[in-house]
Design an enzyme around this catalytic site. Sequence first.
Site, PDB file in Angstrom:
ATOM      1  N   ASN A   1       1.063  -1.345   0.079  1.00 59.86           N
ATOM      2  CA  ASN A   1       0.573  -0.693  -0.137  1.00 59.86           C
ATOM      3  C   ASN A   1       0.331   1.125   0.141  1.00 59.86           C
ATOM      4  O   ASN A   1       0.663   2.382  -0.374  1.00 59.86           O
ATOM      5  CB  ASN A   1      -0.837  -0.249   1.046  1.00 59.86           C
ATOM      6  CG  ASN A   1      -1.910  -0.843   1.350  1.00 59.86           C
ATOM      7  OD1 ASN A   1      -3.364  -0.197   0.157  1.00 59.86           O
ATOM      8  ND2 ASN A   1      -2.431  -1.649   2.019  1.00 59.86           N
TER       9      ASN A   1
ATOM     10  N   GLU B   1      -7.381  -2.477  -3.243  1.00 62.79           N
ATOM     11  CA  GLU B   1      -7.236  -1.669  -2.037  1.00 62.79           C
ATOM     12  C   GLU B   1      -5.792  -0.428  -2.497  1.00 62.79           C
ATOM     13  O   GLU B   1      -6.220   0.621  -1.865  1.00 62.79           O
ATOM     14  CB  GLU B   1      -5.996  -2.308  -1.191  1.00 62.79           C
ATOM     15  CG  GLU B   1      -7.054  -3.258  -0.002  1.00 62.79           C
ATOM     16  CD  GLU B   1      -5.998  -3.811   1.634  1.00 62.79           C
ATOM     17  OE1 GLU B   1      -5.518  -3.451   1.654  1.00 62.79           O
ATOM     18  OE2 GLU B   1      -6.019  -5.846   1.511  1.00 62.79           O
TER      19      GLU B   1
ATOM     20  N   ARG C   1      -0.196  -3.602  15.311  1.00 66.11           N
ATOM     21  CA  ARG C   1      -0.463  -2.766  16.141  1.00 66.11           C
ATOM     22  C   ARG C   1      -2.205  -2.166  15.904  1.00 66.11           C
ATOM     23  O   ARG C   1      -2.296  -0.925  16.178  1.00 66.11           O
ATOM     24  CB  ARG C   1       0.905  -2.196  16.856  1.00 66.11           C
ATOM     25  CG  ARG C   1       2.657  -2.431  16.783  1.00 66.11           C
ATOM     26  CD  ARG C   1       2.248  -3.832  17.445  1.00 66.11           C
ATOM     27  NE  ARG C   1       1.991  -2.995  18.720  1.00 66.11           N
ATOM     28  CZ  ARG C   1       2.215  -4.589  20.096  1.00 66.11           C
ATOM     29  NH1 ARG C   1       2.630  -5.602  19.608  1.00 66.11           N
ATOM     30  NH2 ARG C   1       2.670  -4.303  21.356  1.00 66.11           N
ATOM     31  N   ILE C   2      -2.422  -3.054  17.725  1.00 64.04           N
ATOM     32  CA  ILE C   2      -3.644  -1.504  18.377  1.00 64.04           C
ATOM     33  C   ILE C   2      -3.446  -0.712  18.914  1.00 64.04           C
ATOM     34  O   ILE C   2      -1.967  -0.306  19.945  1.00 64.04           O
ATOM     35  CB  ILE C   2      -4.610  -2.561  19.609  1.00 64.04           C
ATOM     36  CG1 ILE C   2      -4.882  -4.167  18.696  1.00 64.04           C
ATOM     37  CG2 ILE C   2      -5.132  -2.353  20.276  1.00 64.04           C
ATOM     38  CD1 ILE C   2      -5.556  -5.015  19.352  1.00 64.04           C
TER      39      ILE C   2
ATOM     40  N   ASN D   1      -7.558   4.074   8.025  1.00 63.96           N
ATOM     41  CA  ASN D   1      -6.620   2.978   8.230  1.00 63.96           C
ATOM     42  C   ASN D   1      -7.488   2.531   7.027  1.00 63.96           C
ATOM     43  O   ASN D   1      -9.168   2.981   6.805  1.00 63.96           O
ATOM     44  CB  ASN D   1      -6.937   2.321   9.906  1.00 63.96           C
ATOM     45  CG  ASN D   1      -6.351   1.132   9.793  1.00 63.96           C
ATOM     46  OD1 ASN D   1      -5.761  -0.042   8.849  1.00 63.96           O
ATOM     47  ND2 ASN D   1      -7.301  -0.591  10.140  1.00 63.96           N
TER      48      ASN D   1
ATOM     49  N   LEU E   1     -11.316  -1.556  18.000  1.00 68.59           N
ATOM     50  CA  LEU E   1     -10.223  -1.921  17.293  1.00 68.59           C
ATOM     51  C   LEU E   1     -11.561  -1.685  15.568  1.00 68.59           C
ATOM     52  O   LEU E   1     -12.020  -2.633  15.174  1.00 68.59           O
ATOM     53  CB  LEU E   1     -10.557  -3.857  17.083  1.00 68.59           C
ATOM     54  CG  LEU E   1      -8.866  -4.616  16.269  1.00 68.59           C
ATOM     55  CD1 LEU E   1      -7.992  -3.563  15.508  1.00 68.59           C
ATOM     56  CD2 LEU E   1      -9.161  -5.858  16.387  1.00 68.59           C
TER      57      LEU E   1
ATOM     58  N   HIS F   1      -8.781  -1.594   5.692  1.00 67.11           N
ATOM     59  CA  HIS F   1      -8.738  -3.118   6.289  1.00 67.11           C
ATOM     60  C   HIS F   1      -9.550  -3.877   5.438  1.00 67.11           C
ATOM     61  O   HIS F   1      -9.992  -3.364   4.545  1.00 67.11           O
ATOM     62  CB  HIS F   1     -10.136  -2.608   7.322  1.00 67.11           C
ATOM     63  CG  HIS F   1     -10.569  -4.045   8.408  1.00 67.11           C
ATOM     64  ND1 HIS F   1      -9.190  -5.086   9.481  1.00 67.11           N
ATOM     65  CD2 HIS F   1     -11.224  -5.085   8.068  1.00 67.11           C
ATOM     66  CE1 HIS F   1      -9.887  -5.988   9.156  1.00 67.11           C
ATOM     67  NE2 HIS F   1     -10.899  -5.788   9.051  1.00 67.11           N
TER      68      HIS F   1
ATOM     69  N   ARG G   1       2.308  -1.168  26.242  1.00 67.78           N
ATOM     70  CA  ARG G   1       1.568  -0.460  25.343  1.00 67.78           C
ATOM     71  C   ARG G   1       1.350   1.343  24.769  1.00 67.78           C
ATOM     72  O   ARG G   1       1.517   1.888  24.265  1.00 67.78           O
ATOM     73  CB  ARG G   1      -0.061  -1.118  25.114  1.00 67.78           C
ATOM     74  CG  ARG G   1       0.049  -0.956  23.901  1.00 67.78           C
ATOM     75  CD  ARG G   1      -2.040  -1.598  23.425  1.00 67.78           C
ATOM     76  NE  ARG G   1      -1.861  -3.234  23.928  1.00 67.78           N
ATOM     77  CZ  ARG G   1      -1.675  -3.535  21.923  1.00 67.78           C
ATOM     78  NH1 ARG G   1      -1.851  -2.851  21.142  1.00 67.78           N
ATOM     79  NH2 ARG G   1      -1.526  -4.934  22.310  1.00 67.78           N
TER      80      ARG G   1
HETATM   81  C1  GAR Z   1      -3.480  -4.584   4.246  1.00 74.42           C
HETATM   82  O1  GAR Z   1      -3.907  -5.893   2.773  1.00 74.42           O
HETATM   83  C2  GAR Z   1      -4.265  -4.391   4.501  1.00 74.42           C
HETATM   84  O2  GAR Z   1      -5.597  -4.006   4.428  1.00 74.42           O
HETATM   85  C3  GAR Z   1      -4.166  -5.257   5.769  1.00 74.42           C
HETATM   86  O3  GAR Z   1      -2.763  -5.272   6.139  1.00 74.42           O
HETATM   87  C4  GAR Z   1      -2.319  -5.630   4.670  1.00 74.42           C
HETATM   88  C5  GAR Z   1      -0.879  -4.792   4.413  1.00 74.42           C
HETATM   89  O4  GAR Z   1      -0.561  -5.171   3.023  1.00 74.42           O
HETATM   90  N1  GAR Z   1      -4.666  -4.103   6.624  1.00 74.42           N
HETATM   91  C6  GAR Z   1      -4.825  -4.968   7.985  1.00 74.42           C
HETATM   92  O5  GAR Z   1      -5.438  -6.175   7.968  1.00 74.42           O
HETATM   93  C7  GAR Z   1      -5.221  -3.982   9.151  1.00 74.42           C
HETATM   94  N2  GAR Z   1      -6.044  -4.648  10.004  1.00 74.42           N
HETATM   95  P1  GAR Z   1       1.020  -3.650   2.616  1.00 74.42           P
HETATM   96  O6  GAR Z   1       1.670  -3.775   4.074  1.00 74.42           O
HETATM   97  O7  GAR Z   1       1.394  -4.666   1.224  1.00 74.42           O
HETATM   98  O8  GAR Z   1       0.353  -2.514   2.403  1.00 74.42           O
END
Ligand code: GAR
Length: 218
Positions: free
Chosen positions: A18, A178, A95-96, A111, A148, A113, A69
């Site tokens: 991303n 994404e 991380r939360i 964020n 979360l 998701h 945390r």
């Molecule tokens: C992505 O698919 C994102 O949506 C997910 O982690 C991946 C990161 O990929 N995020 C979550 O699950 C957050 N809860 P990347 O490091 O290649 O961008």
Amino acid sequence: MKEGSGRLALLLSGRGSNLGAFLRAQQAGELRGSVEVVISNRPEAAGLRIAQDAGIATAVVDHTLYESREAFDQVLAEKVAQFKPDVIVLAGFMRILTTHFVNRFRGQLINIHPSLLPKYRGLNTHQRALDAGEHESGATVHFVTPGLDEGPGILQTPVPIEQGDTAATLASRVLPFEHKLYPYAANLVLTGQVSLKAQGVVWGDEILPAGGRLWRPN
Ligand code: GAR
């Protein structure tokens, strides 16, 4: 913030695909701002290398070095604040965050998701969507609030589930969506078109539904 001049801080824990999408959008002149810093809680995160190769400042706040945390988040918040970001992009940041951190950057923290929120908050989203017999999955960009993956949605894009999909095939089909969705949604926040208000996410005269507005890339 002047339109097109926003400052982004991007937080990640891993691969950084991303981040790659933000950098491509920035290079193409399609991002209404610039990535000023990439911060990771994991020193070995591949995304840090992507940032370094692009000449972007990086920082590591290694969560394993902090007793709590709260202590970790305090240092992370100070590091983020140093770069005076307008928008903070969580891109696979696993991380939360504490309520204190989230409230300090309220309205600036977004964020992505990999599900159609409010469905499938938390981990293993694709497997859970498959197990539930869903016909579609997708991804949501949302403002971060203390619970979360509970923050109100900005945009979400559906991706059909195909016969024989596994969590891995589904994840790999959702990911390119994404990459289109996230910079587009970030632009809405950077330009002030969309904002987080007490009543929810406001876009012009509209208060968006919980998952955000449905969006499909061209
Ligand atoms: C992505 O698919 C994102 O949506 C997910 O982690 C991946 C990161 O990929 N995020 C979550 O699950 C957050 N809860 P990347 O490091 O290649 O961008």
